[in-house]
Design an enzyme around this catalytic site. Structure first.
Site, PDB file in Angstrom:
ATOM      1  N   ARG A 106       0.697  -1.229   0.096  1.00 35.15           N
ATOM      2  CA  ARG A 106      -0.047   0.059   0.063  1.00 35.15           C
ATOM      3  C   ARG A 106       0.788   1.295  -0.050  1.00 35.15           C
ATOM      4  O   ARG A 106       0.370   2.133   0.676  1.00 35.15           O
ATOM      5  CB  ARG A 106      -1.124   0.057   1.228  1.00 35.15           C
ATOM      6  CG  ARG A 106      -1.995  -1.083   1.259  1.00 35.15           C
ATOM      7  CD  ARG A 106      -3.014  -1.044   0.049  1.00 35.15           C
ATOM      8  NE  ARG A 106      -2.649  -2.033  -0.911  1.00 35.15           N
ATOM      9  CZ  ARG A 106      -2.345  -3.235  -1.074  1.00 35.15           C
ATOM     10  NH1 ARG A 106      -2.872  -3.818  -0.153  1.00 35.15           N
ATOM     11  NH2 ARG A 106      -2.001  -3.847  -1.998  1.00 35.15           N
ATOM     12  N   CYS A 145     -10.534  -1.068   3.522  1.00 35.46           N
ATOM     13  CA  CYS A 145      -9.879  -1.379   4.762  1.00 35.46           C
ATOM     14  C   CYS A 145      -9.393   0.105   5.263  1.00 35.46           C
ATOM     15  O   CYS A 145      -8.746   0.856   4.595  1.00 35.46           O
ATOM     16  CB  CYS A 145      -8.809  -2.154   4.565  1.00 35.46           C
ATOM     17  SG  CYS A 145      -9.266  -3.644   4.078  1.00 35.46           S
ATOM     18  N   GLU A 179      -5.205   3.363   7.076  1.00 30.92           N
ATOM     19  CA  GLU A 179      -4.593   3.264   5.639  1.00 30.92           C
ATOM     20  C   GLU A 179      -5.319   4.540   4.745  1.00 30.92           C
ATOM     21  O   GLU A 179      -4.805   5.084   3.961  1.00 30.92           O
ATOM     22  CB  GLU A 179      -5.118   1.933   5.062  1.00 30.92           C
ATOM     23  CG  GLU A 179      -4.758   1.705   3.626  1.00 30.92           C
ATOM     24  CD  GLU A 179      -5.305   0.367   2.996  1.00 30.92           C
ATOM     25  OE1 GLU A 179      -4.744  -0.585   3.497  1.00 30.92           O
ATOM     26  OE2 GLU A 179      -5.744   0.417   2.016  1.00 30.92           O
TER      27      GLU A 179
HETATM   28  C1  LIG Z   1     -15.635  -1.065  -1.501  1.00 37.93           C
HETATM   29  C2  LIG Z   1     -14.128  -0.723  -1.475  1.00 37.93           C
HETATM   30  C3  LIG Z   1     -13.167  -1.759  -1.797  1.00 37.93           C
HETATM   31  C4  LIG Z   1     -11.772  -1.662  -1.634  1.00 37.93           C
HETATM   32  N1  LIG Z   1     -11.052  -2.505  -1.676  1.00 37.93           N
HETATM   33  C5  LIG Z   1      -9.621  -2.485  -1.954  1.00 37.93           C
HETATM   34  C6  LIG Z   1      -8.786  -3.405  -2.016  1.00 37.93           C
HETATM   35  O1  LIG Z   1      -8.946  -4.508  -2.128  1.00 37.93           O
HETATM   36  N2  LIG Z   1      -7.425  -3.057  -2.082  1.00 37.93           N
HETATM   37  C7  LIG Z   1      -6.903  -1.741  -1.946  1.00 37.93           C
HETATM   38  O2  LIG Z   1      -5.613  -1.499  -1.906  1.00 37.93           O
HETATM   39  N3  LIG Z   1      -7.892  -0.653  -1.642  1.00 37.93           N
HETATM   40  C8  LIG Z   1      -9.154  -1.024  -1.878  1.00 37.93           C
HETATM   41  N4  LIG Z   1      -9.866  -0.209  -1.382  1.00 37.93           N
HETATM   42  C9  LIG Z   1      -9.449   1.447  -1.281  1.00 37.93           C
HETATM   43  C10 LIG Z   1      -9.326   2.288  -2.536  1.00 37.93           C
HETATM   44  O3  LIG Z   1     -10.132   1.459  -3.550  1.00 37.93           O
HETATM   45  C11 LIG Z   1      -7.734   2.399  -3.052  1.00 37.93           C
HETATM   46  O4  LIG Z   1      -7.178   3.099  -2.119  1.00 37.93           O
HETATM   47  C12 LIG Z   1      -7.671   3.062  -4.466  1.00 37.93           C
HETATM   48  O5  LIG Z   1      -6.538   3.260  -4.765  1.00 37.93           O
HETATM   49  C13 LIG Z   1      -8.186   4.734  -3.929  1.00 37.93           C
HETATM   50  O6  LIG Z   1      -8.390   5.365  -5.275  1.00 37.93           O
HETATM   51  P1  LIG Z   1      -8.971   6.756  -5.471  1.00 37.93           P
HETATM   52  O7  LIG Z   1      -8.658   7.221  -6.870  1.00 37.93           O
HETATM   53  O8  LIG Z   1     -10.430   6.380  -5.136  1.00 37.93           O
HETATM   54  O9  LIG Z   1      -8.251   7.727  -4.411  1.00 37.93           O
HETATM   55  P2  LIG Z   1      -8.808   8.590  -3.437  1.00 37.93           P
HETATM   56  O10 LIG Z   1      -9.505   7.818  -2.453  1.00 37.93           O
HETATM   57  O11 LIG Z   1      -9.403   9.665  -4.096  1.00 37.93           O
HETATM   58  O12 LIG Z   1      -7.362   9.323  -2.969  1.00 37.93           O
HETATM   59  C14 LIG Z   1      -6.518   8.592  -2.217  1.00 37.93           C
HETATM   60  C15 LIG Z   1      -5.169   9.188  -2.095  1.00 37.93           C
HETATM   61  O13 LIG Z   1      -4.547   9.262  -3.401  1.00 37.93           O
HETATM   62  C16 LIG Z   1      -4.363  10.545  -3.712  1.00 37.93           C
HETATM   63  N5  LIG Z   1      -4.517  10.662  -5.003  1.00 37.93           N
HETATM   64  C17 LIG Z   1      -5.593  10.467  -5.819  1.00 37.93           C
HETATM   65  N6  LIG Z   1      -5.322  10.776  -7.106  1.00 37.93           N
HETATM   66  C18 LIG Z   1      -3.850  11.205  -7.472  1.00 37.93           C
HETATM   67  C19 LIG Z   1      -3.078  11.449  -8.231  1.00 37.93           C
HETATM   68  N7  LIG Z   1      -3.667  11.786  -9.537  1.00 37.93           N
HETATM   69  N8  LIG Z   1      -2.078  11.875  -7.947  1.00 37.93           N
HETATM   70  C20 LIG Z   1      -1.589  11.580  -6.757  1.00 37.93           C
HETATM   71  N9  LIG Z   1      -2.130  11.596  -5.620  1.00 37.93           N
HETATM   72  C21 LIG Z   1      -3.430  11.033  -5.923  1.00 37.93           C
HETATM   73  C22 LIG Z   1      -5.110  11.246  -2.967  1.00 37.93           C
HETATM   74  O14 LIG Z   1      -4.852  12.698  -2.732  1.00 37.93           O
HETATM   75  C23 LIG Z   1      -5.269  10.675  -1.645  1.00 37.93           C
HETATM   76  O15 LIG Z   1      -4.083  10.814  -0.920  1.00 37.93           O
HETATM   77  C24 LIG Z   1     -11.501  -0.188  -1.430  1.00 37.93           C
HETATM   78  C25 LIG Z   1     -12.199   0.700  -1.495  1.00 37.93           C
HETATM   79  C26 LIG Z   1     -13.450   0.531  -1.340  1.00 37.93           C
HETATM   80  C27 LIG Z   1     -14.763   1.598  -1.224  1.00 37.93           C
END
Ligand SMILES: Cc1cc2nc3c(=O)[nH]c(=O)nc-3n(C[C@H](O)[C@H](O)[C@H](O)COP(=O)(O)OP(=O)(O)OC[C@H]3O[C@@H](n4cnc5c(N)ncnc54)[C@H](O)[C@@H]3O)c2cc1C
Length: 318
Positions: A180, A228, A304
């Site tokens: 992560r 998580c 996380e």
């Molecule tokens: C139902 C569900 C299931 C999930 N299962 C998993 C799983 O199995 N494994 C897992 O690892 N995660 C899981 N997650 C968490 C999530 O999917 C991941 O962490 C994912 O990578 C978040 O991406 P996001 O675009 O939504 O980021 P955001 O939530 O919008 O942002 C997260 C972080 O990334 C940064 N960020 C976003 N875009 C950029 C960019 N372009 N450049 C730099 N930084 C950026 C943001 O500023 C923030 O710090 C789950 C979430 C949910 C709701």
């Protein structure tokens, strides 16, 4: 803090800007307040200039992906929030560099669509991302993944706009991905180049479906959550499941206001509408869990999920 003269930051740039923009609906938790200023750049130049100006004027800047790993405070968030959802930033170039097995994916592209489209084209490599809600940028920043692999396994290069507003490409030999996290410096992921393998489309789609079914059977995927909440901690030299520790502390189903520990998967904290959930409830529940797990197992859990709060430096890009 409302940005003093926000139009100085963006008036002449190719962007869409919205003052006092609601963010709750843009996150999977579905709670939280407003952004003082939400900016959607249309081009890399506009984004880079915005980063430079925010730095010059000491305006905090954060990037919102698909909001799947984020808790926005009830009081909203100061400075500028950037969202890369203009068409340009959602682009996927299949056959990038003239090679079937390379693609260039821009920061705002949807991981869900990418997983399905790659499988449909017979490109193997992203099946492990099945069922993980994310933008490409958020996935790379968090090295999203799980039991079946992580995005870092297929990343070949990342283009990042750094704090100085300059775009730099980090190649495979410079990049490190771990549980992560990545060694990418602070900044905004503009695109990543992914290394895929040609395969039978039916086999790819079957694998995507299998992994999705596994996730669905083990996680409350339709809950208002951010996946998580805690990182799996290292215990006696090995990663331990944070969900198991929370469960052992007797906290499955525990509740503060509208925030509840999922009875299905103890590392998922969900907002339920019945309790009229607020970000504050989630934060209070997080503190309660940390205390109880520390007492019960002697383990200090770390979140996380990224928390955005006014005046805080967590999740800050500039
Ligand atoms: C139902 C569900 C299931 C999930 N299962 C998993 C799983 O199995 N494994 C897992 O690892 N995660 C899981 N997650 C968490 C999530 O999917 C991941 O962490 C994912 O990578 C978040 O991406 P996001 O675009 O939504 O980021 P955001 O939530 O919008 O942002 C997260 C972080 O990334 C940064 N960020 C976003 N875009 C950029 C960019 N372009 N450049 C730099 N930084 C950026 C943001 O500023 C923030 O710090 C789950 C979430 C949910 C709701």
């Amino acid at each position: 803090m409302i940005v003093a003269s926000p139009s100085n930051l963006y008036a002449d740039l190719d962007v869409q800007a919205e003052l006092d923009a609601p963010l709750a609906a843009q996150t999977w938790f579905g709670v939280g307040g407003r952004a003082d200023l939400l900016i959607r750049p249309n081009t890399i130049d506009a984004l880079a200039t915005l980063v430079r100006r925010c730095r010059r004027d000491e305006v905090p800047l954060r990037v919102l992906g698909s909001g799947a790993n984020l808790l926005v405070d009830d009081d909203g968030i100061d400075g500028v929030v950037v969202k890369l959802d203009a068409p340009f930033f959602r682009t996927v170039d299949f056959n990038a560099e003239g090679r079937l097995e390379r693609m260039r994916v821009y920061g705002g592209a949807s991981m869900e669509q990418l997983v399905h489209e790659s499988a449909r084209r017979g490109l193997r490599g992203l099946e492990a991302m099945s069922g993980i809600p994310a933008s490409l940028g958020g996935a790379v920043r968090m090295n999203a993944g799980g039991k079946f692999g992580a995005i870092g396994d297929v990343v070949d290069a990342v283009a990042l706009i750094g704090l100085d507003g300059e775009l730099r490409v980090y190649t495979n030999d410079e990049l490190r991905f771990a549980y992560r996290e990545t060694n990418l410096p602070q900044g905004i992921v503009v695109w990543a180049s992914l290394r895929m393998l040609p395969d039978d489309p039916i086999a790819c789609r079957t694998r995507v479906k299998e992994i999705f079914a596994y996730k669905k059977s083990t996680q409350p995927m339709s809950a208002n959550s951010a996946g998580c909440m805690f990182r799996n901690p290292m215990v006696a030299g090995a990663r331990e499941s944070a969900g198991k520790l929370i469960d052992l502390a007797g906290l499955k189903g525990a509740r503060v206001g509208g925030a509840v520990v999922s009875p299905e998967h103890a590392n998922f904290l969900a907002i339920d509408r019945v309790g009229g959930g607020r970000a504050e409830d989630v934060r209070a529940l997080v503190e309660q869990i940390k205390e109880r797990v520390l007492v019960h197992s002697g383990v200090q859990l770390q979140t996380e999920v990224v928390f955005w709060r006014r005046g805080s430096t967590e999740g800050l890009h500039v």
